[in-house]
Write an enzyme that holds these catalytic residues in place. Structure first.
Site, PDB file in Angstrom:
ATOM      1  N   GLU A 124      -1.338   5.892  22.035  1.00 35.42           N
ATOM      2  CA  GLU A 124      -2.146   6.247  23.213  1.00 35.42           C
ATOM      3  C   GLU A 124      -1.414   7.347  23.971  1.00 35.42           C
ATOM      4  O   GLU A 124      -0.266   7.181  24.378  1.00 35.42           O
ATOM      5  CB  GLU A 124      -2.340   5.025  24.119  1.00 35.42           C
ATOM      6  CG  GLU A 124      -3.116   5.360  25.393  1.00 35.42           C
ATOM      7  CD  GLU A 124      -3.129   4.222  26.420  1.00 35.42           C
ATOM      8  OE1 GLU A 124      -3.054   3.040  26.037  1.00 35.42           O
ATOM      9  OE2 GLU A 124      -3.207   4.531  27.623  1.00 35.42           O
ATOM     10  N   ARG A 168      -1.816  11.747  32.057  1.00 39.48           N
ATOM     11  CA  ARG A 168      -1.084  11.794  33.322  1.00 39.48           C
ATOM     12  C   ARG A 168      -0.306  13.067  33.495  1.00 39.48           C
ATOM     13  O   ARG A 168       0.336  13.283  34.510  1.00 39.48           O
ATOM     14  CB  ARG A 168      -0.105  10.618  33.409  1.00 39.48           C
ATOM     15  CG  ARG A 168      -0.843   9.341  33.578  1.00 39.48           C
ATOM     16  CD  ARG A 168       0.091   8.190  33.731  1.00 39.48           C
ATOM     17  NE  ARG A 168      -0.582   7.024  33.242  1.00 39.48           N
ATOM     18  CZ  ARG A 168      -0.006   5.884  32.948  1.00 39.48           C
ATOM     19  NH1 ARG A 168       1.290   5.751  33.112  1.00 39.48           N
ATOM     20  NH2 ARG A 168      -0.726   4.889  32.507  1.00 39.48           N
ATOM     21  N   THR A 175      -5.579   6.616  30.380  1.00 44.10           N
ATOM     22  CA  THR A 175      -5.679   7.006  31.792  1.00 44.10           C
ATOM     23  C   THR A 175      -6.934   7.856  32.039  1.00 44.10           C
ATOM     24  O   THR A 175      -6.925   8.783  32.849  1.00 44.10           O
ATOM     25  CB  THR A 175      -4.402   7.734  32.295  1.00 44.10           C
ATOM     26  OG1 THR A 175      -3.246   7.107  31.745  1.00 44.10           O
ATOM     27  CG2 THR A 175      -4.283   7.646  33.810  1.00 44.10           C
ATOM     28  N   LYS A 217      -8.664  -3.459  27.418  1.00 43.71           N
ATOM     29  CA  LYS A 217      -7.254  -3.364  27.768  1.00 43.71           C
ATOM     30  C   LYS A 217      -7.059  -4.321  28.951  1.00 43.71           C
ATOM     31  O   LYS A 217      -7.913  -4.387  29.839  1.00 43.71           O
ATOM     32  CB  LYS A 217      -6.954  -1.929  28.178  1.00 43.71           C
ATOM     33  CG  LYS A 217      -5.640  -1.714  28.920  1.00 43.71           C
ATOM     34  CD  LYS A 217      -5.346  -0.227  29.015  1.00 43.71           C
ATOM     35  CE  LYS A 217      -4.210   0.059  29.993  1.00 43.71           C
ATOM     36  NZ  LYS A 217      -3.457   1.260  29.642  1.00 43.71           N
TER      37      LYS A 217
END
Ligand code: 3PG
Length: 220
Positions: A52, A56, A80, A140
């Site tokens: 993943e 960010r 994110t 998640k």
């Protein structure tokens, strides 16, 4: 309220075909785009083939494009993702799946129409119930340790035993096993496999070792 278990599910099979390959999903926060391919290569060579990359940092999408080109055998999630606009950017960069830290109705709705499956982030039963109504069955669990950890996931299995989770947030070599032992956990994720100290030093050998240990330790 009891949830409608008959609702059609959204790309559960596709998500399962990705996450079933991975007990452990490293979370990558890439600061220098040049690190992307050697870092991902070290993880994949160590045996962790599902990664993943979080949005960010400014270079995250370029990092995903480079990793996809260099390592077609790996499955790359873009994490994110906060908005449908970012979801579309992830699709265009070649994401195999999208991961969100939390959920909005807009994301749930967009994810149903997207060709790229989404692993929505939830921390409560209410969020889970909303996702379920949209057809989501795989989630998640974030932030895992701060949201009740193993005990919370055990409790989620009471009302909604069919949901499966990838917990992340505060997971490491010491507690990963406890999560993976749960029936409703498919894999765990975290940044502990990509420590800043090793990445800054470009110690790809060290990263490969960490990945190998995790891959061997958690392989079931
Ligand atoms: C994530 O986005 O999944 C988390 O930042 C990973 O959490 P960790 O850094 O505590 O592993």
């Amino acid at each position: 309220m009891s949830i409608d278990k008959q609702l059609p599910s959204t790309r559960t099979t596709e998500l399962d075909s990705i996450t079933l390959k991975a007990e452990v999903i490293p979370v990558l926060v890439i600061q220098r785009v040049e690190d992307a391919v050697p870092l991902a290569t070290a993880l994949v060579e160590g045996g962790l083939t599902v990664l993943e990359v979080t949005l960010r940092t400014d270079c995250a999408l370029e990092a995903v494009r480079r990793i996809k080109a260099a390592l077609p055998q790996a499955s790359i999630g873009v994490g994110t993702v906060l908005t449908p606009a970012q979801y579309r950017q992830a699709e265009q960069a070649g994401a195999d799946f999208v991961v969100t830290p939390g959920t909005t109705e807009a994301l749930y709705r967009y994810g149903v129409t997207s060709p790229v499956p989404m692993l929505p982030g939830v921390a409560t039963v209410s969020e889970l119930m909303t996702g379920w109504q949209y057809g989501y069955r795989r989630f998640k669990f974030f932030p895992a340790e701060a949201s009740g950890g193993v005990k919370a996931l055990k409790a989620f299995a009471g009302p909604i035993p069919e949901a499966r989770f990838c917990p992340t947030g505060g997971i490491n070599l010491d507690n990963a096993e406890d999560y993976l032992a749960l029936k409703n956990v498919m894999s765990v994720g975290g940044s502990w496999l990509t420590p800043n100290s090793l990445v800054e030093a470009e110690d790809w050998h060290g990263i490969r070792q960490l990945a190998r240990e995790a891959a061997q330790h958690f392989h079931h």
